[in-house]
Scaffold this active site. Structure first.
Site, PDB file in Angstrom:
ATOM      1  CD  GLU A  29       3.491  -6.817  20.330  1.00  0.00           C
ATOM      2  OE1 GLU A  29       3.255  -6.586  21.543  1.00  0.00           O
ATOM      3  OE2 GLU A  29       3.836  -5.927  19.530  1.00  0.00           O
TER       4      GLU A  29
ATOM      5  CB  ALA B 168       2.272  -5.697  13.411  1.00  0.00           C
TER       6      ALA B 168
ATOM      7  N   GLY C 298       3.025  -2.865  17.508  1.00  0.00           N
ATOM      8  CA  GLY C 298       3.847  -2.108  16.559  1.00  0.00           C
ATOM      9  C   GLY C 298       3.556  -0.613  16.575  1.00  0.00           C
TER      10      GLY C 298
ATOM     11  CD  GLU D 215       7.131  -3.454  18.839  1.00  0.00           C
ATOM     12  OE1 GLU D 215       6.336  -3.726  17.912  1.00  0.00           O
ATOM     13  OE2 GLU D 215       7.983  -4.251  19.253  1.00  0.00           O
TER      14      GLU D 215
HETATM   15  N1  COA Z   1      -4.349  -6.130  12.903  1.00  0.00           N
HETATM   16  C1  COA Z   1      -5.317  -6.284  11.971  1.00  0.00           C
HETATM   17  N2  COA Z   1      -6.566  -5.824  12.120  1.00  0.00           N
HETATM   18  C2  COA Z   1      -6.846  -5.174  13.267  1.00  0.00           C
HETATM   19  C3  COA Z   1      -5.894  -4.976  14.275  1.00  0.00           C
HETATM   20  C4  COA Z   1      -4.589  -5.477  14.055  1.00  0.00           C
HETATM   21  N3  COA Z   1      -3.603  -5.311  14.939  1.00  0.00           N
HETATM   22  N4  COA Z   1      -6.485  -4.312  15.299  1.00  0.00           N
HETATM   23  C5  COA Z   1      -7.754  -4.090  14.932  1.00  0.00           C
HETATM   24  N5  COA Z   1      -7.972  -4.607  13.709  1.00  0.00           N
HETATM   25  C6  COA Z   1      -9.219  -4.590  12.928  1.00  0.00           C
HETATM   26  C7  COA Z   1     -10.226  -5.566  13.494  1.00  0.00           C
HETATM   27  O1  COA Z   1      -9.976  -6.880  13.007  1.00  0.00           O
HETATM   28  C8  COA Z   1     -11.514  -4.986  12.971  1.00  0.00           C
HETATM   29  O2  COA Z   1     -11.608  -5.290  11.582  1.00  0.00           O
HETATM   30  P1  COA Z   1     -13.017  -5.804  10.991  1.00  0.00           P
HETATM   31  O3  COA Z   1     -13.979  -4.665  11.246  1.00  0.00           O
HETATM   32  O4  COA Z   1     -12.729  -6.016   9.540  1.00  0.00           O
HETATM   33  O5  COA Z   1     -13.370  -7.041  11.760  1.00  0.00           O
HETATM   34  C9  COA Z   1     -11.248  -3.480  13.051  1.00  0.00           C
HETATM   35  O6  COA Z   1      -9.841  -3.334  13.059  1.00  0.00           O
HETATM   36  C10 COA Z   1     -11.820  -2.863  14.313  1.00  0.00           C
HETATM   37  O7  COA Z   1     -11.289  -3.557  15.422  1.00  0.00           O
HETATM   38  P2  COA Z   1     -12.192  -4.137  16.622  1.00  0.00           P
HETATM   39  O8  COA Z   1     -11.422  -5.229  17.287  1.00  0.00           O
HETATM   40  O9  COA Z   1     -13.544  -4.480  16.112  1.00  0.00           O
HETATM   41  O10 COA Z   1     -12.285  -2.842  17.552  1.00  0.00           O
HETATM   42  P3  COA Z   1     -12.540  -2.808  19.126  1.00  0.00           P
HETATM   43  O11 COA Z   1     -12.760  -1.371  19.435  1.00  0.00           O
HETATM   44  O12 COA Z   1     -13.565  -3.783  19.525  1.00  0.00           O
HETATM   45  O13 COA Z   1     -11.167  -3.303  19.818  1.00  0.00           O
HETATM   46  C11 COA Z   1      -8.758  -3.340  20.116  1.00  0.00           C
HETATM   47  C12 COA Z   1     -10.000  -2.521  19.693  1.00  0.00           C
HETATM   48  C13 COA Z   1      -7.541  -2.472  19.822  1.00  0.00           C
HETATM   49  C14 COA Z   1      -8.810  -3.668  21.591  1.00  0.00           C
HETATM   50  C15 COA Z   1      -8.719  -4.637  19.291  1.00  0.00           C
HETATM   51  O14 COA Z   1      -8.914  -4.329  17.916  1.00  0.00           O
HETATM   52  C16 COA Z   1      -7.423  -5.374  19.402  1.00  0.00           C
HETATM   53  O15 COA Z   1      -7.188  -6.027  20.407  1.00  0.00           O
HETATM   54  N6  COA Z   1      -6.565  -5.312  18.358  1.00  0.00           N
HETATM   55  C17 COA Z   1      -5.342  -6.052  18.306  1.00  0.00           C
HETATM   56  C18 COA Z   1      -4.300  -5.444  19.208  1.00  0.00           C
HETATM   57  C19 COA Z   1      -3.014  -6.243  19.165  1.00  0.00           C
HETATM   58  O16 COA Z   1      -2.949  -7.371  19.598  1.00  0.00           O
HETATM   59  N7  COA Z   1      -1.967  -5.614  18.635  1.00  0.00           N
HETATM   60  C20 COA Z   1      -0.664  -6.224  18.530  1.00  0.00           C
HETATM   61  C21 COA Z   1      -0.498  -6.858  17.219  1.00  0.00           C
HETATM   62  S1  COA Z   1       1.075  -7.639  17.122  1.00  0.00           S
END
Ligand code: COA
Length: 259
Positions: A133, A65, A110, A113
């Site tokens: 989460e 999400a 999400g 999910e």
């Molecule tokens: N919500 C909003 N933005 C997100 C996102 C999310 N769940 N996951 C990634 N993004 C965005 C990042 O903020 C970044 O945006 P920016 O370039 O404007 O800063 C872009 O997507 C790329 O993500 P980034 O983190 O730079 O990529 P990465 O390859 O280094 O890491 C992940 C990938 C998936 C490990 C990391 O993005 C992450 O941990 N995301 C969140 C996962 C999460 O907790 N999901 C559950 C949400 S309830």
């Protein structure tokens, strides 16, 4: 149909819904959820569509999400957001046609999910799944704590929910979270092949099978057997039951019409 955050197309009986926020790793915001609702309604009403595939494209399924959107949340707003989410994901899970999540790269929070609302998950070897989460100080709010332990072993589900770690495709396949894992280049072909096998089956029988499986999970065995019995008997009123059995007896391939 107007969609804001999903690319939507139909080809040879398959509807393809692809999340389209690549710069945010397809993070699911309210726009995406609203679009999923529209897609599910469209698929339900279009007789030409036999299978729905949800995908994020070649790089990422969905990294959860949208944390940006959620970070502004309060209790009342979160109830509203999740009310809408529960309605839409239940509509997806209840769709009377088979659904497949085609997963490349991250399917987190999400994203996973939503994939769990599909009947099948077919993934590339690049897939990484998880429910992170808890690392954000919350818990899964799109059905993860409920659907995952109904799919796999409780303590593995508990570990995923309570530690929030990520898991590679091969392990997720071993655990039964993923139905198939193939090389990235072969994913689309595998999904089309799987969907083709489903489309060769009788649609009303498929619908009955899905209802029996899904409804039966949450009731006693006795009640589940009643659900199955009613659906089984109902199928004897379909032309496809007559055709399927006649074809067997005449030693030919059945031609189902969905009637
Ligand atoms: N919500 C909003 N933005 C997100 C996102 C999310 N769940 N996951 C990634 N993004 C965005 C990042 O903020 C970044 O945006 P920016 O370039 O404007 O800063 C872009 O997507 C790329 O993500 P980034 O983190 O730079 O990529 P990465 O390859 O280094 O890491 C992940 C990938 C998936 C490990 C990391 O993005 C992450 O941990 N995301 C969140 C996962 C999460 O907790 N999901 C559950 C949400 S309830």
């Amino acid at each position: 149909m107007e969609l804001n955050s999903i690319l939507y197309s139909k080809e040879n009986g398959i509807a393809w819904a692809q999340f389209n926020r690549p710069d945010k790793l397809n993070a699911l915001n309210s726009d995406v959820f609203a679009d999923i609702g529209r897609v599910v309604d469209d698929v339900a009403l279009d007789d030409a569509v036999r299978v729905l595939v949800i995908t994020g494209g070649d790089k990422v399924f969905a990294a959860g999400a949208d944390i940006q959107e959620m970070s502004r949340g309060d209790i009342a707003g979160t109830y509203k957001f999740t009310d809408a989410g529960i309605q839409i994901t239940e509509r997806l899970a209840d769709l009377g046609k088979p659904t497949i999540a085609a997963i490349s790269g991250y399917a987190l929070g999400g994203g996973l999910e939503l994939a769990l609302c599909c009947d099948f998950r077919i993934a590339a070897d690049t897939a990484v799944v998880g429910l992170p989460e808890i690392t954000l100080g919350i818990i899964p709010g799109g059905g993860g704590t409920q659907r995952l332990p109904r799919l796999i072993n409780y303590s593995i589900a508990a570990e995923m929910v309570m530690l929030g770690g990520m898991m590679k495709a091969e392990r997720a396949h071993q655990l039964g979270i993923l139905n198939r894992v193939v090389a990235q280049e072969a994913l689309k072909e595998e999904v089309v092949k799987f969907a083709g096998q489903l489309m060769a089956r009788a649609p009303i029988a498929l619908r009955a099978a899905k209802t029996a499986l899904r409804k039966g999970l949450n009731v006693s065995l006795k009640d589940g057997l009643c659900i199955e019995q009613d659906l089984f008997a109902m199928l004897f009123g379909t032309a496809d039951q007559k055709e399927g059995m006649a074809a067997f007896l005449e030693k030919r391939k059945a031609k189902f019409t969905g009637k």
